[in-house]
Write an enzyme that holds these catalytic residues in place. Structure first.
Site, PDB file in Angstrom:
ATOM      1  N   HIS A 279       0.754  -1.132   0.048  1.00 45.86           N
ATOM      2  CA  HIS A 279       0.019  -0.107  -0.039  1.00 45.86           C
ATOM      3  C   HIS A 279       0.916   1.091   0.072  1.00 45.86           C
ATOM      4  O   HIS A 279       1.775   1.054   0.770  1.00 45.86           O
ATOM      5  CB  HIS A 279      -1.045   0.003   1.256  1.00 45.86           C
ATOM      6  CG  HIS A 279      -2.036   1.076   1.012  1.00 45.86           C
ATOM      7  ND1 HIS A 279      -1.795   2.388   1.411  1.00 45.86           N
ATOM      8  CD2 HIS A 279      -3.477   0.738   0.735  1.00 45.86           C
ATOM      9  CE1 HIS A 279      -3.134   2.815   1.168  1.00 45.86           C
ATOM     10  NE2 HIS A 279      -3.950   1.783   0.631  1.00 45.86           N
ATOM     11  N   ASP A 337      -8.075  -5.431  -0.004  1.00 46.67           N
ATOM     12  CA  ASP A 337      -8.329  -6.152  -1.374  1.00 46.67           C
ATOM     13  C   ASP A 337      -7.918  -7.698  -1.299  1.00 46.67           C
ATOM     14  O   ASP A 337      -8.633  -8.525  -1.990  1.00 46.67           O
ATOM     15  CB  ASP A 337      -8.014  -5.433  -2.391  1.00 46.67           C
ATOM     16  CG  ASP A 337      -8.348  -4.126  -2.804  1.00 46.67           C
ATOM     17  OD1 ASP A 337      -9.656  -3.956  -2.534  1.00 46.67           O
ATOM     18  OD2 ASP A 337      -7.531  -3.223  -2.954  1.00 46.67           O
TER      19      ASP A 337
HETATM   20  N1  ACO Z   1       4.331  -7.681  -4.732  1.00 48.77           N
HETATM   21  C1  ACO Z   1       5.794  -7.605  -4.869  1.00 48.77           C
HETATM   22  N2  ACO Z   1       6.477  -6.537  -4.714  1.00 48.77           N
HETATM   23  C2  ACO Z   1       5.864  -5.282  -4.346  1.00 48.77           C
HETATM   24  C3  ACO Z   1       4.539  -5.207  -4.274  1.00 48.77           C
HETATM   25  C4  ACO Z   1       3.898  -6.427  -4.374  1.00 48.77           C
HETATM   26  N3  ACO Z   1       2.409  -6.286  -4.248  1.00 48.77           N
HETATM   27  N4  ACO Z   1       4.087  -3.989  -4.077  1.00 48.77           N
HETATM   28  C5  ACO Z   1       5.419  -3.171  -4.081  1.00 48.77           C
HETATM   29  N5  ACO Z   1       6.452  -4.117  -4.223  1.00 48.77           N
HETATM   30  C6  ACO Z   1       7.793  -3.733  -4.376  1.00 48.77           C
HETATM   31  C7  ACO Z   1       8.016  -3.044  -5.763  1.00 48.77           C
HETATM   32  O1  ACO Z   1       8.375  -4.056  -6.560  1.00 48.77           O
HETATM   33  C8  ACO Z   1       9.455  -2.080  -5.042  1.00 48.77           C
HETATM   34  O2  ACO Z   1      10.500  -3.031  -5.153  1.00 48.77           O
HETATM   35  P1  ACO Z   1      11.851  -2.464  -5.288  1.00 48.77           P
HETATM   36  O3  ACO Z   1      12.469  -1.571  -4.192  1.00 48.77           O
HETATM   37  O4  ACO Z   1      12.642  -3.771  -5.162  1.00 48.77           O
HETATM   38  O5  ACO Z   1      11.854  -1.719  -6.738  1.00 48.77           O
HETATM   39  C9  ACO Z   1       8.863  -1.920  -3.773  1.00 48.77           C
HETATM   40  O6  ACO Z   1       8.004  -3.066  -3.283  1.00 48.77           O
HETATM   41  C10 ACO Z   1       8.059  -0.523  -3.395  1.00 48.77           C
HETATM   42  O7  ACO Z   1       6.960  -0.568  -4.379  1.00 48.77           O
HETATM   43  P2  ACO Z   1       6.407   0.732  -4.923  1.00 48.77           P
HETATM   44  O8  ACO Z   1       5.659   0.529  -6.290  1.00 48.77           O
HETATM   45  O9  ACO Z   1       7.200   2.008  -4.971  1.00 48.77           O
HETATM   46  O10 ACO Z   1       5.420   0.871  -4.190  1.00 48.77           O
HETATM   47  P3  ACO Z   1       4.148   1.850  -4.178  1.00 48.77           P
HETATM   48  O11 ACO Z   1       3.841   2.466  -2.696  1.00 48.77           O
HETATM   49  O12 ACO Z   1       4.301   3.037  -5.188  1.00 48.77           O
HETATM   50  O13 ACO Z   1       2.766   0.949  -4.649  1.00 48.77           O
HETATM   51  C11 ACO Z   1       1.055  -0.322  -4.727  1.00 48.77           C
HETATM   52  C12 ACO Z   1       1.877   0.583  -3.913  1.00 48.77           C
HETATM   53  C13 ACO Z   1       0.551   0.434  -5.953  1.00 48.77           C
HETATM   54  C14 ACO Z   1      -0.277  -0.646  -3.978  1.00 48.77           C
HETATM   55  C15 ACO Z   1       1.737  -1.583  -4.851  1.00 48.77           C
HETATM   56  O14 ACO Z   1       2.241  -2.211  -3.595  1.00 48.77           O
HETATM   57  C16 ACO Z   1       0.895  -2.645  -5.671  1.00 48.77           C
HETATM   58  O15 ACO Z   1       0.976  -2.401  -6.738  1.00 48.77           O
HETATM   59  N6  ACO Z   1       0.227  -3.568  -4.926  1.00 48.77           N
HETATM   60  C17 ACO Z   1      -0.431  -4.679  -5.521  1.00 48.77           C
HETATM   61  C18 ACO Z   1      -1.663  -4.239  -6.104  1.00 48.77           C
HETATM   62  C19 ACO Z   1      -2.518  -3.775  -5.039  1.00 48.77           C
HETATM   63  O16 ACO Z   1      -2.932  -4.563  -4.012  1.00 48.77           O
HETATM   64  N7  ACO Z   1      -3.271  -2.690  -5.050  1.00 48.77           N
HETATM   65  C20 ACO Z   1      -4.381  -2.234  -3.983  1.00 48.77           C
HETATM   66  C21 ACO Z   1      -3.998  -0.954  -3.148  1.00 48.77           C
HETATM   67  S1  ACO Z   1      -5.167  -0.773  -2.005  1.00 48.77           S
HETATM   68  C22 ACO Z   1      -6.728  -0.157  -2.550  1.00 48.77           C
HETATM   69  O17 ACO Z   1      -6.478   0.395  -3.794  1.00 48.77           O
HETATM   70  C23 ACO Z   1      -7.855  -0.227  -1.635  1.00 48.77           C
END
Ligand code: ACO
Length: 401
Positions: A279, A337
Site C-alpha cells: 500500500h 483487497d
Molecule cells: N508484490 C511484490 N512486490 C511489490 C508489491 C507487491 N504487491 N508492491 C510493491 N512491491 C515492491 C516493488 O517492486 C518495489 O520493489 P523495489 O524496491 O525492489 O523496486 C517496492 O516494493 C516498492 O514498490 P512501489 O511500487 O514503489 O510502491 P508503491 O507505494 O508505489 O505501490 C501499490 C503501492 C501500487 C499498492 C503496490 O504495492 C502494488 O502494486 N500492490 C499490488 C496491487 C494492490 O494490491 N493494490 C491495492 C491498493 S489498496 C486499494 O486500492 C484499496
C-alpha cells in the site's frame, strides 16, 4: 536538459513529485491514516470501532455531516436515502444502448456521468440545496445502478428498490432477486457486505478521491466528478486489485504451489506483483485487512465453506509472504483487497462487479470530499506544473505545399 527558469513560479519554487508522494493537495477533516501505526480514522473514530458498533448508514452520516447520527437523525437519513433509491425510468433505455458483454464498470462510468443529463435541478454547485440533492441522489442511486449494471450484463430484468429494506439488504435483493423468486435476506451476509461498504467508505486523498477533487476544482457538476472517480478507481493498481487478487489466488490453484508462486513474484525479471499486498500509505498491516479477514471467516462459516480452497491458498500466501525478507523489508502486508475478493465471491458477487461494489461504497467518501472542497475558501482550480524536458524552441522547417 531542464530549463532552470521553469523551476520558479509566482507561487515559489516548484517541487517535482511524481505520484504526489510528498505533496498534500488539500486540508481535510474527513479521514486520517497513520501508515506507520496501521490506523484509519473516520472523523476521528477508529475504523475497528465503527466496523463493530455502526452500520454503513451511520458511517455515511458521519462522513457527510461530521458526527454520528442520533436515532431520530438516522431514521430521517435512512428514509431520505430510501426515497431516492429509484432511478429515472428513462435510464433503463440508456442501459439498453450498451452491449450486454460490456464490462459493468464501463457502463457505470457512463451511467453515473449521465445522471447530470437527468437532474438539472441539482447541478448548480454554488447552491447548497442543489449540492444536498445531488449528494442524496448519488448515495441512493449507486446500489440501484450497480445492481442494474449486473442484471443487464446477465440478461435479467432490473429489480426495483424497496423502501422498507435497509440500504445493503436492498442492494442484495436488487442483485440476486428475480421477478419469479424474491431474494431471502440473510443477516450475516448483509452484515458482511455492509462491513465491506464501511471499510471502503473513505480513505483520504487516494487516486480516485484526488480525481474527484481535481475534476470538481474546475466547477464540474458532482455527477461528472463522481464518474471521473469511478473511471480512476477501475485501474488494477487501485479498485481493480481485489478482482486481480482473486484471479491470482485462483490461478495458483492449490496450497502446495504457493511457495513457488511467491518466489516467482520476487524475481525482478517477471515484473509481477503479489496482488492484494502493499500500500502506498500503510507500511504496517492495513487495519481494514484485519477486519476483512475476520469477516471472511464469518461468511465462510455461515455458508458452510470452511474448507474453501481459495481461502486456504490466501492464508498460505499470507503466511509465506510474512516470513519472507523480500516482503518484510519492503513493508508489504496484505491490504483490504486481499480478502474482500474472497468474501464477495462467497456472497455470490461475480468478480467483474467487485470494483462496482467498491465504487458504491466509496461514493459517500467522494461526495463528502467534494462537498468539503466546494466549501473551502482556499479552494482553487487544481493545476500542477511540470518539468519540461522536450525540445527547446525551434522553427518549423519549410513544408511541402
Ligand atoms: N508484490 C511484490 N512486490 C511489490 C508489491 C507487491 N504487491 N508492491 C510493491 N512491491 C515492491 C516493488 O517492486 C518495489 O520493489 P523495489 O524496491 O525492489 O523496486 C517496492 O516494493 C516498492 O514498490 P512501489 O511500487 O514503489 O510502491 P508503491 O507505494 O508505489 O505501490 C501499490 C503501492 C501500487 C499498492 C503496490 O504495492 C502494488 O502494486 N500492490 C499490488 C496491487 C494492490 O494490491 N493494490 C491495492 C491498493 S489498496 C486499494 O486500492 C484499496
Amino acid at each position: 536538459a531542464i530549463d532552470m527558469r521553469s523551476l520558479y513560479t509566482k507561487a515559489g519554487r516548484l517541487s517535482y513529485d511524481p505520484g504526489f508522494m510528498a505533496t498534500a493537495s488539500c486540508q481535510s477533516a474527513i479521514s486520517y491514516i497513520d501508515g506507520e501505526k496501521g490506523e484509519l480514522l473516520y472523523r476521528g473514530y477508529p475504523i475497528e470501532q465503527l466496523a463493530v458498533s455502526c452500520d454503513y448508514m451511520d458511517t455515511c452520516f458521519l462522513l457527510l455531516k461530521g458526527e454520528l447520527p442520533t436515532p431520530a437523525e438516522k431514521a430521517e437519513f435512512n428514509n431520505n436515502v430510501a426515497d431516492y433509491a429509484m432511478v429515472h425510468e428513462q435510464m433503463q433505455f440508456f442501459f439498453r444502448g450498451f452491449r450486454r458483454d460490456a464490462h459493468p464498470m464501463a457502463v457505470l462510468v457512463a451511467i453515473v456521468g449521465a445522471l447530470s443529463a437527468f437532474y438539472h435541478d441539482s447541478l448548480d454547485i454554488n447552491d447548497p440545496i442543489h449540492r444536498e440533492l445531488a449528494a442524496q441522489r448519488l448515495l441512493a442511486h449507486m446500489p440501484t445502478l450497480v445492481a442494474m449494471s449486473y442484471k443487464y450484463s446477465i440478461g435479467q430484468p432490473f429489480i426495483y428498490p424497496r423502501k422498507d429494506l435497509y440500504y445493503t439488504a436492498n442492494f442484495m435483493r436488487m442483485m440476486f432477486g428475480t421477478p419469479i423468486e424474491d431474494y431471502k435476506i440473510n443477516d450475516v451476509l448483509v452484515r458482511a457486505l455492509d462491513r465491506i461498504f464501511i471499510l471502503h467508505a473513505d480513505h483520504e486523498q487516494n487516486a480516485s478521491t484526488t480525481t474527484v477533487r481535481l475534476a470538481g476544482s474546475s466547477g464540474a457538476n458532482p455527477f461528472a466528478c463522481i464518474s471521473a472517480g469511478i473511471a480512476c478507481l477501475w485501474g488494477p493498481a487501485h479498485g481493480g486489485a481485489n478482482e486481480a487478487a482473486l484471479s491470482m489466488i485462483r490461478s495458483i490453484g492449490s496450497v502446495d504451489k504457493v511457495g513457488e508462486f511467491v518466489k516467482s513474484v520476487k524475481d525482478p525479471a517477471n515484473q509481477a506483483r503479489l496482488m492484494g499486498f502493499g500500500h502506498r500509505v500503510y507500511k504496517n498491516i492495513d487495519p481494514r485487512a484485519t477486519l476483512m479477514r475476520e469477516t471472511c471467516h464469518e461468511v465462510l462459516n455461515e455458508l458452510g465453506l470452511n474448507n474453501d480452497p481459495l481461502f486456504k491458498i490466501a492464508l498460505e500466501i499470507e503466511r509465506v509472504a510474512l516470513e519472507d525478507d523480500y516482503f518484510v523489508s519492503r513493508k508489504l502486508y496484505p491490504n483490504v483487497d486481499f480478502y474482500s475478493g474472497i468474501v464477495q465471491s462467497a456472497l455470490g458477487i461475480p468478480s467483474n462487479i467487485f470494483t462496482g461494489i467498491f465504487a458504491l461504497a466509496r461514493t459517500v467518501g467522494w461526495i463528502a470530499q467534494w462537498k468539503e472542497m466546494i466549501s473551502d475558501p482556499e479552494q482553487r482550480i487544481g493545476r500542477p506544473r511540470q518539468l519540461y524536458v522536450g525540445q527547446p524552441r525551434r522553427d518549423v522547417p519549410p513544408r511541402q505545399k
